[in-house]
Design an enzyme around this catalytic site. Structure first.
Site, PDB file in Angstrom:
ATOM      1  N   GLY A   1       7.778  -5.892   1.166  1.00 26.22           N
ATOM      2  CA  GLY A   1       8.313  -4.536   1.134  1.00 26.22           C
ATOM      3  C   GLY A   1       8.474  -3.709   2.447  1.00 26.22           C
ATOM      4  N   GLN A   2       9.199  -2.771   2.315  1.00 19.93           N
ATOM      5  CA  GLN A   2       9.056  -2.053   3.781  1.00 19.93           C
ATOM      6  C   GLN A   2       9.747  -0.556   3.492  1.00 19.93           C
ATOM      7  OE1 GLN A   2      11.701  -3.636   6.710  1.00 19.93           O
ATOM      8  NE2 GLN A   2      11.014  -2.141   8.245  1.00 19.93           N
ATOM      9  N   GLY A   3       8.973   0.407   4.028  1.00 20.37           N
ATOM     10  CA  GLY A   3       9.384   1.855   3.647  1.00 20.37           C
ATOM     11  C   GLY A   3       9.375   2.601   5.071  1.00 20.37           C
ATOM     12  N   GLY A   4       9.265   3.875   5.109  1.00 20.39           N
ATOM     13  CA  GLY A   4       9.658   4.695   6.039  1.00 20.39           C
ATOM     14  C   GLY A   4       8.230   4.493   6.736  1.00 20.39           C
ATOM     15  N   TYR A   5       7.081   4.204   6.340  1.00 22.29           N
ATOM     16  CA  TYR A   5       5.771   4.201   7.135  1.00 22.29           C
ATOM     17  C   TYR A   5       5.600   2.808   7.814  1.00 22.29           C
ATOM     18  CZ  TYR A   5       0.704   3.591   7.523  1.00 22.29           C
ATOM     19  OH  TYR A   5      -0.504   3.606   7.832  1.00 22.29           O
ATOM     20  N   GLY A   6       6.131   1.760   7.184  1.00 19.77           N
ATOM     21  CA  GLY A   6       6.374   0.514   7.929  1.00 19.77           C
ATOM     22  C   GLY A   6       6.310  -0.753   6.773  1.00 19.77           C
TER      23      GLY A   6
ATOM     24  N   ASP B   1       5.578  13.265  -3.353  1.00 20.22           N
ATOM     25  CA  ASP B   1       6.697  12.370  -3.185  1.00 20.22           C
ATOM     26  C   ASP B   1       6.679  11.299  -4.303  1.00 20.22           C
ATOM     27  OD1 ASP B   1       8.773  11.034  -1.715  1.00 20.22           O
ATOM     28  OD2 ASP B   1       7.336   9.903  -0.752  1.00 20.22           O
TER      29      ASP B   1
ATOM     30  N   LYS C   1      -0.485  -2.288   3.896  1.00 24.94           N
ATOM     31  CA  LYS C   1       0.602  -1.621   4.351  1.00 24.94           C
ATOM     32  C   LYS C   1       0.346  -1.299   5.819  1.00 24.94           C
ATOM     33  CE  LYS C   1       1.161   2.538   2.956  1.00 24.94           C
ATOM     34  NZ  LYS C   1       1.510   4.054   2.412  1.00 24.94           N
TER      35      LYS C   1
ATOM     36  N   VAL D   1       5.011  -3.961   4.251  1.00 23.69           N
ATOM     37  CA  VAL D   1       3.952  -4.382   3.431  1.00 23.69           C
ATOM     38  C   VAL D   1       3.911  -5.624   3.264  1.00 23.69           C
ATOM     39  CG1 VAL D   1       3.032  -3.804   0.925  1.00 23.69           C
ATOM     40  CG2 VAL D   1       4.309  -1.972   2.092  1.00 23.69           C
TER      41      VAL D   1
END
Length: 948
Positions: A627-632, A744, A648, A634
């Site tokens: 996975g990938q999000g705004g933080y970085g 969130d 993460k 996974v």
């Protein structure tokens, strides 16, 4: 070496001191002292004014302080604007503000100021805008404000002001907008106000005014809006002179205890809105034809008799005719609607309920655009009139009170990074242009229409033309009517297509300046507006906007430049010598030394090395990324003991990530619940920041709802997920010490383990709940900048910056709607809350239920829908608590055919607490309720519905 160092240090000190002296004397000293006094009397929990002690106000960009761009004749610069809109400020407004002698705008709208309005403001002769609305100011209006002969707009509405309106206000000779509404102002309306020849809008509604209506108001040559609703002019008649207004557009005298006859208002050429409802007016309705501009006639709840005038059949702009609850007789003329030509966006509401109408003249077959209400009239008992029954139910119906402007697109919303507040430009002339909009809260304070869609296009032209923007750059995201009637709107402004995907700082400043300086020209139809918020989100959240461009005189500029150069040279020399000397004795710093280092020992949380993380993920091989999000990114990792974990990894250089990293470690190290994702450990070395969690093999709830997962969730599973998520959040709100607001909650932050147990994740944006203050009470909210994900954001939090437990309830309600419908929170310009609300109100709820969840008990779905919509109520106080949410979900699950099996896996954490009866929750809000009775639910008869 020592001989070199002393003169360089002295040079640095002397140069910097010289620059300080130059800067310190730019703003007039009396105004600097006034600003410091103003700050000292304010309470600033979000530290917006933290820079009000550094440097000079006019050259150091003090928050909200704007200066003239030239020096005055006294050799100083002067403050021209203070704009502190919606900054969660409390405390009082210091009398020293009166020392800002050249101020043009004083704006403290939408804060929580208390105390009285300083009379010293009356000495600021230059003042043009005084904007104090939306606070908690009390006391009376100072007489001294009447000295402000240049004041154009006075807004003190929505406060707690009392006492009379000063007669001295007759001296406000430049006043165009006088808004004193929604206070507790008492006494008579001074007839002296009629001498303000420039007055356009007079809003005095929702006060305790009494006495009589000044007949002299009809002499005001430019008056467009006279709004006096909800006052008490006991026994007063409407002055005959009010039929002579030359430019009046809106006359609103609702609920004023007025008596006597209705005036003939046919000589007012531009009258668009007439509301005389809820009075004791008697006699017949005047027969002369009103203006062709009339959109609204509300004469309801009076003592009127006689028949409907024939002139009402020739009003081409009419949107609402309300005559209910009178003693009107005769026939209802069908040509009221038959003579009108409707476009698809137009609507006409004719409310004639509770009168004595005995017949309908003409064809009783109005088009779909017409809502006819005849309940409570003798005509409804006549069976020989075809189709009469459908108009005889006593109802309120859909008045078009809320809606959204939808410009659909064929683009896939997944391709636009919505987590970063980007989205497709809805009306873009270029296919699928993705950009980040400015989001603006906006309210029409006194519009002259009852139904917005026919005027939506002209409103967009009105706004964009004065912003100097293309029409497609404005999108009306939503609107809703409020008590007044007023209309709250949320606007989005997009950058121009084929250009940068965000506005630059100067363009944001230009746009904000137009809204905050009231530069829009007057419009009779839309009336006065107010800016509710101009919140900078996403890529704009870190943008520093210059408050002013200062043109410093040439001599001072040269001095500052030369001094700065000298300082830079001196400091450079010192740094060079320091580095050269330190390098002899200090080893070079490794990347490991640059890490942030979590300097704490946490029980049950392991500190992993970078090498352990690299081995666990095969050196962060792409095949292990899940996975990938705004933080970085996974990664799935295998630790040395074969424990499977999710890792993460923050993006390099992510300051936001560093803050979230520390927040999440501190929170999760002490939060332990079966419905919260567990933190296994962290890594903070080699310049890396990683969080290590238990691995959730079934991914995110968003994957399952969107169809990316390998299978689908049936209705029972979705209820289980909803209950598990609610229990996790309930733990945060009530059992964690101190409690936590997640901030969130969204479908992609709810993970599913191997048994599909829901676990709430991602606490990087979470905030601790309020604790006891100095007075021993617990505040209801945390004041914070707005963060979260579009579509899940609580509208009230977005508007006020006040984060509460009900903000999490709203976000979870959106997740519930996703579970029910399979829709995304925002898709193709549509908002899930609005779409479900509209379907629910239209009785079409089952048409948008997700067909992939198989068969389901209809009553259970109806209650789940009602719960979800209650969670998403606009007003936080109308939303249930998280405990109520858990109890209602458990109650719904008990109705399921496989209830025992489900509840055995989701044992109530409140097993000692009796659950509410089937009807307990549903009875809380009459606007959101199930059609199934409580006895039907308790009986256990649960029919199922299989979607086609």
């Amino acid at each position: 070496m020592l001989k070199l160092r002393i003169p360089i240090s002295a040079l640095v000190l002397s140069c910097c001191y010289f620059v300080y002296l130059v800067e310190a004397e730019v703003t007039a000293p009396s105004e600097v002292n006034a600003l410091i006094a103003v700050k000292s009397s304010l309470i600033d929990p979000m530290k917006h004014l933290a820079n009000w002690k550094k440097g000079d106000p006019c050259t150091s960009n003090w928050t909200g302080v704007i200066c003239f761009d030239t020096f005055g004749t006294d050799g100083y610069m002067h403050v021209c604007k203070i704009q502190l809109l919606n900054m969660n400020l409390s405390g009082s407004l210091a009398p020293a503000v009166g020392q800002l002698s050249q101020l043009l705008i004083l704006d403290f709208m939408w804060n929580e100021l208390t105390g009285s309005i300083p009379k010293e403001i009356g000495s600021i002769a230059s003042l043009r805008l005084l904007l104090l609305n939306g606070n908690k100011l009390s006391g009376s209006l100072p007489d001294e404000l009447g000295h402000l002969s240049n004041l154009n707009r006075l807004q003190v509405d929505l406060n707690q002001l009392s006492g009379p309106i000063p007669k001295s206000f007759a001296g406000l000779s430049s006043m165009r907008h006088l808004h004193l509404n929604n206070n507790t102002i008492s006494g008579h309306i001074p007839a002296e106000l009629s001498s303000i020849s420039t007055l356009l809008h007079l809003l005095l509604d929702n006060n305790n005014l009494s006495g009589y209506l000044p007949q002299e108001f009809s002499l005001l040559p430019d008056l467009r809006i006279l709004q006096l609703d909800n006052n008490n002019f006991e026994g007063t008649e409407i002055p005959a002179s009010y039929g002579n207004f030359s430019r009046l557009v809106k006359l609103s005298l609702r609920n004023c205890s007025l008596e006597g006859l209705i005036l003939d208002l046919s000589q007012i050429p531009n009258l668009s809105f007439l509301d005389l409802s809820h009075n004791r007016l008697s006699g017949p309705i005047p027969s002369n034809k009103l203006s062709d501009n009339i959109t609204t006639i509300d004469l309801s709840n009076n003592l009127l008799n006689g028949s409907i005038p024939a002139s009402f059949s020739d009003l081409p702009s009419l949107q609402r005719l309300s005559l209910e609850n009178n003693s009107l007789t005769g026939s209802v003329p069908a040509n009221i609607w038959q003579n009108m030509t409707f476009t698809p966006s137009e609507m006409l509401i004719i409310d004639l309920q509770e009168n004595s109408f005995s017949d309908v003249v003409g064809d009783l077959n109005p088009p779909e655009n017409v809502s006819l209400r005849l309940g409570g009239n003798p005509v409804c008992s006549k069976r020989n009139i075809t189709n009469i029954s459908q108009f005889c139910a006593n109802e309120g119906g859909d008045d078009g009170t809320r809606g959204n402007s939808v410009n659909s697109t064929n683009c896939l919303t997944q391709a636009c990074p919505t987590d970063n507040f980007f989205e497709y430009v809805p009306a873009s002339p270029v296919q699928c242009f993705c950009a980040s909009p400015l989001r603006i809260g906006y309210r029409l304070k006194s519009p002259s229409f009852s139904y917005f869609p026919p005027y939506e296009d002209s409103f967009e032209v009105y706004v964009t033309s004065y912003l100097n923007m293309e029409l497609y750059q404005l999108h009306i995201d939503s609107y809703a009517w409020e008590v007044g009637p007023r209309m709250r709107m949320y606007l989005k402004l997009f950058p121009v297509v084929n250009g940068p995907t965000t506005f630059n700082a100067s363009e944001v400043q230009r746009i904000r300046g137009i809204f905050t300086s009231w530069k829009f020209p007057g419009d009779d139809l839309f009336g006065p507006y107010e800016l509710l918020n101009f919140t900078l989100l996403g890529p704009y959240s870190t943008m520093i906007l210059p408050n002013q461009k200062t043109n410093i005189s040439k001599g001072i500029l040269v001095a500052i430049v030369l001094s700065s150069i000298a300082c830079v040279v001196a400091i450079s020399a010192m740094i060079t010598l320091f580095i050269a000397r330190k390098t002899r004795y200090q080893p070079s710093l490794s990347r490991k030394n640059l890490s942030s280092k979590v300097s704490m020992k946490l029980e049950g949380v392991k500190a992993f090395t970078f090498r352990e993380m690299a081995v666990a993920t095969d050196n962060f091989n792409r095949s292990t990324q899940v996975g990938q999000g705004g933080y970085g990114k996974v990664y799935k990792g295998n630790l040395y003991d074969n424990t499977v974990v999710a890792i993460k990894r923050a993006e390099e250089g992510s300051l936001q990530g560093q803050k979230e990293f520390l927040t999440e470690i501190k929170l999760l190290s002490r939060l332990h619940h079966r419905n919260l994702v567990s933190l296994v450990g962290y890594c903070d070395e080699e310049g890396e920041q990683m969080l290590v969690y238990e691995f959730m093999p079934n991914g995110t709830l968003r994957d399952w709802i969107s169809g990316k997962a390998k299978d689908y969730l049936n209705f029972s599973m979705r209820l289980r997920v909803a209950l598990g998520s609610a229990k996790g959040i309930l733990y945060l709100h009530t059992e964690a010490n101190p409690p936590v607001f997640h901030r969130d909650i969204k479908a992609s932050n709810i993970l599913l383990d191997s048994k599909l147990t829901a676990k709430v994740a991602d606490f990087g944006l979470s905030r601790l709940a309020p604790v006891l203050d100095d007075e021993g009470t617990v505040p209801h909210h945390v004041s914070t900048i707005v963060k979260g994900t579009p579509g899940y954001l609580d509208p009230e939090y977005f508007l006020t910056h006040k984060l509460t437990d009900k903000s999490d309830v709203y976000s979870l309600g959106v997740v519930f709607l996703e579970l029910l419908t399979g829709m995304q929170p925002i898709s193709h310009g549509k908002n899930i809350v609005r779409e479900v609300n509209m379907a629910h109100q239209a009785g079409m709820m089952f048409s948008i239920i997700d067909s992939r969840m198989g068969s389901y008990p209809s009553e259970c779905v109806e209650r789940f829908v009602a719960l979800a919509l209650m969670c998403c109520h606009d007003k936080p106080e109308k939303r249930p608590s998280m405990l109520d949410v858990v109890r209602e979900l458990e109650s719904i699950l008990k109705m399921m055919p496989d209830a025992d099996a489900i509840l055995s896996e989701t044992t109530s954490i409140y097993s000692g607490t009796s659950l509410p009866s089937s009807s307990t929750f549903m009875s809380r809000d009459p606007h959101i309720s199930s059609s199934v009775s409580g006895s039907d639910l308790i009986s256990g008869v649960v029919p199922t519905v299989t979607p086609r």
